[in-house]
Motif scaffolding. Structure first.
Motif, PDB file in Angstrom:
ATOM      1  N   TYR A 182       0.850  -1.193   0.000  1.00 29.04           N
ATOM      2  CA  TYR A 182       0.000   0.000   0.000  1.00 29.04           C
ATOM      3  C   TYR A 182       0.880   1.234   0.000  1.00 29.04           C
ATOM      4  N   HIS A 183       0.423   2.283  -0.671  1.00 27.85           N
ATOM      5  CA  HIS A 183       1.115   3.573  -0.642  1.00 27.85           C
ATOM      6  C   HIS A 183       0.234   4.576   0.106  1.00 27.85           C
ATOM      7  N   ALA A 184       0.832   5.322   1.003  1.00 27.78           N
ATOM      8  CA  ALA A 184       0.078   6.240   1.847  1.00 27.78           C
ATOM      9  C   ALA A 184       0.730   7.614   1.846  1.00 27.78           C
ATOM     10  N   SER A 185      -0.086   8.623   1.704  1.00 31.44           N
ATOM     11  CA  SER A 185       0.414  10.000   1.723  1.00 31.44           C
ATOM     12  C   SER A 185       0.552  10.526   3.145  1.00 31.44           C
ATOM     13  N   ASP A 186      -0.022   9.781   4.119  1.00 27.84           N
ATOM     14  CA  ASP A 186       0.006  10.240   5.511  1.00 27.84           C
ATOM     15  C   ASP A 186       0.778   9.287   6.413  1.00 27.84           C
ATOM     16  N   LEU A 187       1.800   8.638   5.846  1.00 25.79           N
ATOM     17  CA  LEU A 187       2.622   7.746   6.657  1.00 25.79           C
ATOM     18  C   LEU A 187       3.229   8.537   7.816  1.00 25.79           C
ATOM     19  N   PRO A 188       3.308   7.947   9.022  1.00 25.73           N
ATOM     20  CA  PRO A 188       3.909   8.674  10.160  1.00 25.73           C
ATOM     21  C   PRO A 188       5.252   9.285   9.783  1.00 25.73           C
ATOM     22  N   LEU A 197       1.580  -6.492  10.589  1.00 28.03           N
ATOM     23  CA  LEU A 197       1.710  -7.946  10.640  1.00 28.03           C
ATOM     24  C   LEU A 197       0.377  -8.640  10.872  1.00 28.03           C
ATOM     25  N   LYS A 198      -0.602  -7.905  11.370  1.00 28.77           N
ATOM     26  CA  LYS A 198      -1.924  -8.494  11.583  1.00 28.77           C
ATOM     27  C   LYS A 198      -2.613  -8.771  10.253  1.00 28.77           C
ATOM     28  N   ASN A 199      -2.550  -7.797   9.347  1.00 31.17           N
ATOM     29  CA  ASN A 199      -3.208  -7.933   8.041  1.00 31.17           C
ATOM     30  C   ASN A 199      -2.226  -8.176   6.908  1.00 31.17           C
ATOM     31  N   MET A 200      -0.929  -8.367   7.271  1.00 35.09           N
ATOM     32  CA  MET A 200       0.124  -8.662   6.293  1.00 35.09           C
ATOM     33  C   MET A 200       0.165  -7.598   5.193  1.00 35.09           C
ATOM     34  N   ARG A 201       0.297  -6.355   5.627  1.00 38.87           N
ATOM     35  CA  ARG A 201       0.387  -5.226   4.710  1.00 38.87           C
ATOM     36  C   ARG A 201       1.676  -4.459   4.961  1.00 38.87           C
ATOM     37  N   ILE A 202       2.247  -3.912   3.896  1.00 37.50           N
ATOM     38  CA  ILE A 202       3.405  -3.031   4.007  1.00 37.50           C
ATOM     39  C   ILE A 202       3.014  -1.674   3.434  1.00 37.50           C
ATOM     40  N   TYR A 203       3.135  -0.635   4.249  1.00 40.03           N
ATOM     41  CA  TYR A 203       2.805   0.718   3.818  1.00 40.03           C
ATOM     42  C   TYR A 203       4.086   1.477   3.487  1.00 40.03           C
ATOM     43  N   LEU A 204       4.105   2.072   2.314  1.00 43.42           N
ATOM     44  CA  LEU A 204       5.207   2.923   1.889  1.00 43.42           C
ATOM     45  C   LEU A 204       4.665   4.319   1.623  1.00 43.42           C
TER      46      LEU A 204
END
Length: 471
Positions: A182-188, A197-204
């Motif tokens: 997933y790509h996020a514009s509001d990453l911390p 790790l709960k939903n097996m997602r990687i946010y960039l």
């Protein structure tokens, strides 16, 4: 599962003997299962489930009772890396243990874990941990065979053959490991990536700025593949960073083809970090880092590496060739000013920023040949990246015929750290500069499991994204 089995039995007011009689499973075996000392076969679980009038899902469902939850939580804490590192004793969790004792033990372990997670990583602690880690890297010639092996296994699974690692193969790696991207514009703001790790997602982040997007993703996968757990101290945090950086580089510049490429270049006496960069489509800094992994292990060359800010401060460094880097009293190199006559400083004054700048430098520990380039890192300013070798090994490198030559007497203060006597006499009583304070040198890193990362911000981000569809 043992705690769940015990909960179901107690809930039905059954003794071990009664369950044994009805299920045909020996009471001693049931006790071992409930105490977590034996793994149950599927057929055994089916027989127990029939006695309890339950399904296999019931046997693996979360335990609802407060006591069972406390027992599970206490067992988890007692077997945690933190408890082992502290040498804390374990206690036998029996049905006769009172709720007050359970609550107290879980509360104490929880506070210990929270205190460790919110430890204050001071600059002194960071420098000490960095120095210790560098000693280990030097002892291993900066070569980690176990990480090379893990990278090779993953590359084989996705069918890598040669050349730069393609976006397609990275996507296959991500999918093979069960993650979605997933790509996020509001990453911390304090993170380069966040793994759910709960939903097996990687946010960039939607835009990665100065960081190589492939490297950031591969580092996130590396934490998972290498089995990293939340760091228990700053040294552990740094070690994990080194391992994931190494692992990502081992995927982007695989050992077998990279070593073959470098050996052929050495045979022609044409070694050059920029050629490794171009052959595998990575950054110059990544190519120099990777060269240090192979130089001693596969090419029989001692080497040093520097990443230096335009202010003259060392940000990253490694050496096993006898070069004398400046160090503080803790043995740390990062944060120290490098001699202004070294290649890593001289390169900033060179007009030609397209080609590598090569120079020989005479130092108190010998003469070294170095090659450096300058790049800009956004608002952070300009950095030089350089690799160097003792004079005897310069014969293997392109650029060995350079006419550039300098002399460094550091750590002798008369070299470049102390102003000439005439200037000092004229101005020492009249100069009062306003210093630009580097706040990060004074302040402790923000508290959190991962130094510098705001846990609350990360958790809020994941919570807000829990129902998001893949991008």
């Amino acid at each position: 599962m043992g705690r769940r089995l015990r909960h179901l039995r107690k809930e039905r007011d059954l003794t071990l003997a009664q369950v044994a009689e009805q299920s045909g499973v020996a009471a001693s075996q049931l006790s071992l299962l409930e105490n977590g000392k034996r793994e149950a076969k599927l057929s055994t679980l089916q027989r127990i489930a029939r006695v309890y009038g339950a399904t296999l899902d019931d046997l693996t469902a979360p335990v609802p009772s407060r006591r069972a939850q406390l027992e599970i939580e206490l067992e988890h804490y007692m077997n945690s890396p933190l408890a082992r590192a502290k040498g804390l004793p374990t206690v036998r969790i029996s049905p006769r243990m009172s709720m007050d004792v359970l609550e107290a033990l879980v509360g104490l372990h929880h506070e210990l874990a929270r205190d460790a997670a919110e430890r204050v990583a001071t600059p002194e602690e960071a420098r000490r941990a960095n120095a210790q880690l560098r000693d280990e890297m030097r002892a291993r010639d900066n070569y980690y065979g176990e990480l090379e092996a893990e990278a090779a296994k993953l590359l084989k699974r996705v069918g890598y053959v040669s050349g730069p690692l393609s976006q397609h193969l990275i996507g296959e790696m991500t999918e093979h490991l069960g993650f979605s991207l997933y790509h996020a514009s509001d990453l911390p703001h304090s993170t380069r990536s966040v793994t759910d790790l709960k939903n097996m997602r990687i946010y960039l982040p939607a835009t990665l700025g100065d960081h190589d997007p492939k490297s950031v993703l591969l580092q996130a996968l590396g934490h998972h593949i290498l089995g990293h757990t939340p760091p228990t101290n700053y040294g552990d945090f740094l070690r994990q960073r080194v391992e994931t950086n190494y692992f990502a580089a081992a995927l982007m510049m695989p050992e077998e083809p990279a070593v073959r490429f470098l050996r052929e270049a050495k045979g022609r006496r044409e070694l050059a970090a920029e050629d490794l960069r171009d052959n595998f489509a990575v950054s110059y800094e990544a190519a120099c880092h990777r060269f240090t992994n192979f130089a001693t292990q596969h090419l029989d060359i001692q080497v040093h590496f520097q990443r230096v800010h335009e202010s003259g401060v060392i940000y990253k460094a490694y050496e096993n060739d006898g070069v004398m880097f400046p160090k503080d009293n803790l043995g740390a190199i990062e944060g120290q000013p490098v001699c202004r006559y070294w290649t890593s400083r001289q390169v900033f004054d060179v007009a030609d920023k397209f080609n590598a700048f090569d120079q020989y430098t005479d130092t108190p520990t010998g003469t070294f040949w170095c090659s450096a380039r300058v790049d800009r890192a956004g608002a952070s300013g300009a950095f030089s990246t350089s690799i160097g070798v003792p004079y005897r090994d310069s014969k293997w490198f392109r650029g060995r015929d350079t006419k550039e030559h300098s002399v460094s007497k550091c750590p002798d203060e008369s070299c470049c750290r102390r102003a000439p006597a005439g200037l000092t006499q004229r101005w020492s009583a009249y100069a009062w500069p306003s210093a630009r304070t580097h706040a990060h040198l004074l302040a402790a890193l923000p508290p959190g499991t991962f130094p510098g990362v705001d846990d609350a911000e990360v958790y809020q981000f994941l919570d807000s994204r829990s129902g998001e569809k893949e991008s």
